[in-house]
Write a protein that holds these residues in place. Structure first.
Motif, mmCIF file in Angstrom:
data_model
loop_
_atom_site.group_PDB
_atom_site.id
_atom_site.type_symbol
_atom_site.label_atom_id
_atom_site.label_comp_id
_atom_site.label_asym_id
_atom_site.label_seq_id
_atom_site.Cartn_x
_atom_site.Cartn_y
_atom_site.Cartn_z
ATOM 1 N N ASP A 50 0.859 -1.177 0.000
ATOM 2 C CA ASP A 50 0.000 0.000 0.000
ATOM 3 C C ASP A 50 0.898 1.231 0.000
ATOM 4 N N TRP A 51 1.122 1.782 -1.185
ATOM 5 C CA TRP A 51 2.058 2.895 -1.303
ATOM 6 C C TRP A 51 1.526 4.183 -0.689
ATOM 7 N N ASP A 52 0.243 4.227 -0.363
ATOM 8 C CA ASP A 52 -0.316 5.409 0.299
ATOM 9 C C ASP A 52 -0.143 5.359 1.819
ATOM 10 N N ALA A 53 0.215 4.201 2.330
ATOM 11 C CA ALA A 53 0.356 4.053 3.782
ATOM 12 C C ALA A 53 1.589 4.812 4.271
ATOM 13 N N GLU A 54 1.382 5.637 5.322
ATOM 14 C CA GLU A 54 2.511 6.361 5.888
ATOM 15 C C GLU A 54 3.415 5.442 6.698
ATOM 16 N N ARG A 93 4.360 1.342 7.020
ATOM 17 C CA ARG A 93 4.205 -0.031 6.538
ATOM 18 C C ARG A 93 4.468 -1.057 7.636
#
Length: 276
Positions: free
Chosen positions: A148-152, A154
């Motif tokens: 999830d590249w939008d997750a601040e 991981r």
């Protein structure tokens, strides 16, 4: 390496100047792609010393050891002081001072695989706890890793994996390492467990060392340029032995012990998480 140390005891120059004096020797062991830019390679190394007082101090404590480390980096065709090949001050108990050791980085391991010419791509990644990762040995050819590249955030480091796609399209052995495997690798690293662990890439760039460990294990299954070089030396030795009666040495020379902090390898561990 003791011969280098003895020779340098009479030299009053700084480590940076000694590196320049060894230009011809370094160029001699370098692969052709580095021989063409040996001057820039040496200037970059000298710049590292000037920018890092701790590294300069360690190099001054044993200039011979420092040159031996640079010889190893040059022989492999890697750039010292980068993620290809770290230069790390390490405490030497016998000498009671710091000295420079070399630590191959993950980019260096990947570079050696590409240079051998057998692979079209090398994939080395880390998996965080909030990523989705799936690989079923015997059923999946390659791992599935969704991020999830939008997750601040991981999450925490969970796994590291590596595989190569060969020139013929086949997939190499898939190497997957969990926290336990990484912990065992770290425990065997002199730089991470010495008197000055703050200089170790295990502490300054942990993710990169997870990647390096996975990439290093992959070299057990994928040809590297260093491996090709050793085979060429062995083949030449066989030919020479057939052409003359006197026996040749059984072993090909290797870097002096302690030159490189790369003795933590436990051998290949595949995706089935084989327990030691």
């Amino acid at each position: 390496m003791s011969q280098i140390s003895n020779a340098l005891e009479k030299v009053e120059n700084s480590p940076a100047e000694v590196v320049a004096q060894y230009r011809d020797s370094l160029a001699l062991v370098m692969p052709s792609h580095l021989q063409q830019r040996v001057g820039a390679w040496i200037r970059n190394t000298q710049g590292l010393l000037r920018r890092d007082p701790k590294l300069m101090e360690a190099a001054q404590n044993d200039v011979g050891q420092f040159i031996a480390v640079l010889m190893d980096a040059g022989r492999l065709g890697l750039e010292p002081g980068t993620e290809q090949y770290y230069l790390v001050p390490r405490w030497n108990k016998k000498k009671r001072c710091t000295e420079v050791t070399g630590v191959r980085g993950y980019q260096g391991e990947i570079e050696l695989m590409y240079r051998a010419g057998a692979v079209s791509s090398v994939i080395v990644e880390v998996v965080y706890s909030k990523d989705h990762f799936q690989f079923r040995p015997g059923r999946d050819e390659r791992p599935v890793h969704d991020i999830d590249w939008d997750a601040e955030d991981r999450g925490e480091l969970r796994l590291a994996y590596a595989y190569a796609v060969m020139k013929d399209g086949a997939t190499s052995k898939v190497v997957v390492l969990n926290k336990g495997h990484i912990a065992k690798a770290r425990a065997k690293s002199d730089s991470a467990n010495g008197k000055n662990p703050e200089f170790s890439p295990w502490n300054t760039d942990e993710e990169a060392m997870w990647l390096k460990t996975a990439a290093h294990r992959l070299t057990k299954w994928v040809p590297t340029s260093a491996e090709y070089l050793r085979e060429q030396i062995r083949s030449k030795a066989v030919v020479d032995a057939e052409q003359r009666p006197e026996p040749l040495p059984a072993n090909v020379p290797v870097p002096a012990p302690g030159t490189v902090d790369d003795d933590y390898d436990e051998g290949p561990i595949d995706a089935e998480f084989v327990e030691d």
